[in-house]
Design a protein around this motif. Structure first.
Motif, mmCIF file in Angstrom:
data_model
loop_
_atom_site.group_PDB
_atom_site.id
_atom_site.type_symbol
_atom_site.label_atom_id
_atom_site.label_comp_id
_atom_site.label_asym_id
_atom_site.label_seq_id
_atom_site.Cartn_x
_atom_site.Cartn_y
_atom_site.Cartn_z
ATOM 1 N N LYS A 1 2.564 1.777 -3.325
ATOM 2 C CA LYS A 1 1.595 2.285 -4.293
ATOM 3 C C LYS A 1 1.390 3.786 -4.101
ATOM 4 C CE LYS A 1 -1.750 -0.998 -6.079
ATOM 5 N NZ LYS A 1 -3.047 -1.613 -5.843
ATOM 6 N N PHE A 2 1.285 4.119 -2.856
ATOM 7 C CA PHE A 2 1.071 5.515 -2.490
ATOM 8 C C PHE A 2 2.246 6.376 -2.950
ATOM 9 C CE2 PHE A 2 1.464 8.758 0.975
ATOM 10 C CZ PHE A 2 0.334 9.493 0.639
ATOM 11 N N GLU A 3 3.439 5.821 -2.708
ATOM 12 C CA GLU A 3 4.655 6.549 -3.103
ATOM 13 C C GLU A 3 4.699 6.740 -4.624
ATOM 14 O OE1 GLU A 3 7.231 7.970 -1.411
ATOM 15 O OE2 GLU A 3 6.016 7.656 0.403
ATOM 16 N N GLU A 4 4.338 5.668 -5.293
ATOM 17 C CA GLU A 4 4.340 5.690 -6.761
ATOM 18 C C GLU A 4 3.418 6.779 -7.288
ATOM 19 O OE1 GLU A 4 3.104 2.296 -9.637
ATOM 20 O OE2 GLU A 4 4.749 1.550 -8.375
ATOM 21 N N ARG A 5 2.255 6.772 -6.664
ATOM 22 C CA ARG A 5 1.244 7.750 -7.079
ATOM 23 C C ARG A 5 1.739 9.165 -6.830
ATOM 24 N NH1 ARG A 5 -2.420 8.812 -10.522
ATOM 25 N NH2 ARG A 5 -4.138 10.088 -9.791
ATOM 26 N N LYS A 6 2.403 9.294 -5.702
ATOM 27 C CA LYS A 6 2.951 10.603 -5.333
ATOM 28 C C LYS A 6 3.960 11.067 -6.387
ATOM 29 C CE LYS A 6 4.285 11.773 -0.782
ATOM 30 N NZ LYS A 6 4.735 11.238 0.521
ATOM 31 N N GLN A 7 4.805 10.101 -6.723
ATOM 32 C CA GLN A 7 5.851 10.407 -7.720
ATOM 33 C C GLN A 7 5.211 10.801 -9.048
ATOM 34 O OE1 GLN A 7 9.129 10.655 -7.513
ATOM 35 N NE2 GLN A 7 9.022 10.292 -5.290
ATOM 36 N N ASP A 8 4.177 10.032 -9.366
ATOM 37 C CA ASP A 8 3.459 10.300 -10.617
ATOM 38 C C ASP A 8 2.950 11.734 -10.653
ATOM 39 O OD1 ASP A 8 3.760 8.084 -12.045
ATOM 40 O OD2 ASP A 8 1.643 7.446 -12.015
ATOM 41 N N LEU A 9 2.311 12.068 -9.559
ATOM 42 C CA LEU A 9 1.732 13.413 -9.462
ATOM 43 C C LEU A 9 2.813 14.479 -9.576
ATOM 44 C CD1 LEU A 9 -0.988 12.932 -6.728
ATOM 45 C CD2 LEU A 9 -1.361 13.493 -9.121
ATOM 46 N N LYS B 1 0.825 -1.196 0.000
ATOM 47 C CA LYS B 1 0.000 0.000 0.000
ATOM 48 C C LYS B 1 0.868 1.260 0.000
ATOM 49 C CE LYS B 1 -4.505 0.745 2.139
ATOM 50 N NZ LYS B 1 -5.269 0.597 3.360
ATOM 51 N N LYS C 1 3.920 14.825 -13.119
ATOM 52 C CA LYS C 1 2.920 15.542 -13.896
ATOM 53 C C LYS C 1 3.060 17.040 -13.694
ATOM 54 C CE LYS C 1 -1.056 12.675 -14.856
ATOM 55 N NZ LYS C 1 -2.396 12.302 -14.389
#
Lengths: 185, 201
Positions: B156-164, B153, B167
């Motif tokens: 995933k959260f970190e990944e999403r953060k990185q993604d954001l 979890k 962007k």
């Protein structure tokens, strides 16, 4: 006063085995007591652990006049179970299987009739299962009483300091607290 | 003879005379009333028969020789077939055995009982320890699983953060800004939108 019958012996040994394990054999064969053979005798509902010669002498005392002899181990309840008394402590203490040593700050609460808390435990025997007879000792190996383990050793490790580790069954404070009922028949 | 005997008893000290005494009382009351003073022999006999003490004794004495002692026949004499003569094993009790409590006092039998009890207890303890270990294993496995899940979890959260973050960076990239200015230059308008102007005379 008479010897124990077979079912009586079985219930007595079952109780002793919860504390002593295989150590009861020492009580029968008298490896520990050395010179003379000791026997189990029942007088009324109380069981005594007596030197055989003394037990033979005691036959000359009539039943209702005989109050006590040897070491009282405990008594049979009306339901036929056996209840160990604190007077049995010197008999079972040398052969106890599981032990709990309590720190000096926990001695007084225990001797006043309290259970053993985790915060008061100095050390304990490893691999002790739940609800098993445990001997309670002070840190200088003086037997203080006996009880029943509330948790297994592994579970007790995770317990918080105020959690109960051993439920008290008997303690030497009873010699004072139960002074007037302890030796009455 | 019979009526006189209880009267004697009543006079004497024996306790036997209770019924006799009552009979005397009865006769006395009769004599006090209008009834005849003497008792006829026949009546007296019948009265004495009714009593438990008196005449029965004499009767039994007379009947004794009449009673024949019944002869007891042995089983052999009767000739009963031996088929039903079997006594079940549980019912038959050997003779000469001690009645009542059986005491255990010798060390050998005590040791035998002890070994049985100990074996039982050992079994219990073993099973308890095994159960505790098994439960501990299950608990460990669950803990590991939960840890793995939380790690996943987190990642995933970190990944999403990185993604954001990526962007955002893409939006604020200099290349992107240049493209925007070029666009405005082509249209001939400034990047700022035109403001409406109002003039008062």
């Amino acid at each position: 006063m008479r010897p124990l019958t077979e079912p009586e012996t079985k219930t007595l040994f079952e109780k002793l085995a919860t504390y002593c394990g295989n150590g009861i054999s020492n009580l029968i064969t008298d490896a520990a007591t050395g010179s003379e053979r000791h026997v189990f005798r029942v007088q009324g509902s109380r069981v005594f652990y007596v030197r055989e010669s003394l037990a033979n002498l005691a036959t000359s005392v009539k039943r209702d006049a005989l109050l006590s002899l040897g070491v009282c181990l405990g008594k049979y309840t009306k339901t036929g179970k056996f209840r160990l008394h604190i007077t049995a402590l010197p008999v079972i203490a040398p052969f106890a299987r599981y032990k709990v040593w309590i720190k000096p700050n926990g001695e007084m609460p225990y001797l006043y009739g309290g259970n053993v808390l985790k915060a008061h435990v100095g050390r304990w025997s490893e691999d002790c299962p739940e609800h098993q007879g445990v001997l309670v000792l002070s840190m200088n190996d003086t037997p203080l009483g006996f009880g029943v383990s509330a948790r297994s050793t592994a579970e007790a490790r995770k317990l918080d300091p105020t959690g109960i580790v051993t439920f008290r069954q008997a303690d030497i404070g009873e010699y004072l607290r139960e002074e007037d009922t302890l030796f009455t028949t | 003879m019979a009526p006189t005997k209880p009267a004697k008893g009543a006079k004497g000290k024996s306790g036997k005379g209770k019924s006799g005494g009552s009979s005397i009382r009865a006769t006395k009351s009769k004599s006090a009333g209008s009834a005849p003073t003497g008792i006829s022999k026949r009546k007296a006999k019948s009265m004495s028969l009714a009593k438990p003490g008196g005449a029965q004794r004499t009767k039994s004495a007379t009947s004794e020789p009449q009673k024949k002692k019944k002869r007891k026949y042995s089983e052999k004499e009767l000739g009963i077939p031996t088929l039903n003569g079997i006594v079940p094993a549980g019912v038959a009790k050997p003779k000469g055995q001690k009645i009542g409590k059986k005491f255990v006092d010798d060390p050998a039998s005590l040791m035998a009982i002890m070994s049985v009890v100990n074996a039982e207890k050992e079994g219990h303890i073993e099973s308890k320890i095994m159960k505790a270990r098994h439960l501990e294993e299950i608990r460990e496995a669950k803990k590991k699983e939960a840890e793995a899940r939380s790690d996943e979890k987190k990642s995933k959260f970190e990944e999403r953060k990185q993604d954001l973050k990526k962007k955002k960076n893409r939006h604020s990239e200099p290349g992107a800004e240049k493209a925007a200015t070029e666009k405005t230059a082509k249209t001939g308008k400034s990047a700022k939108p035109l403001r409406k102007r109002v003039s008062f005379g």
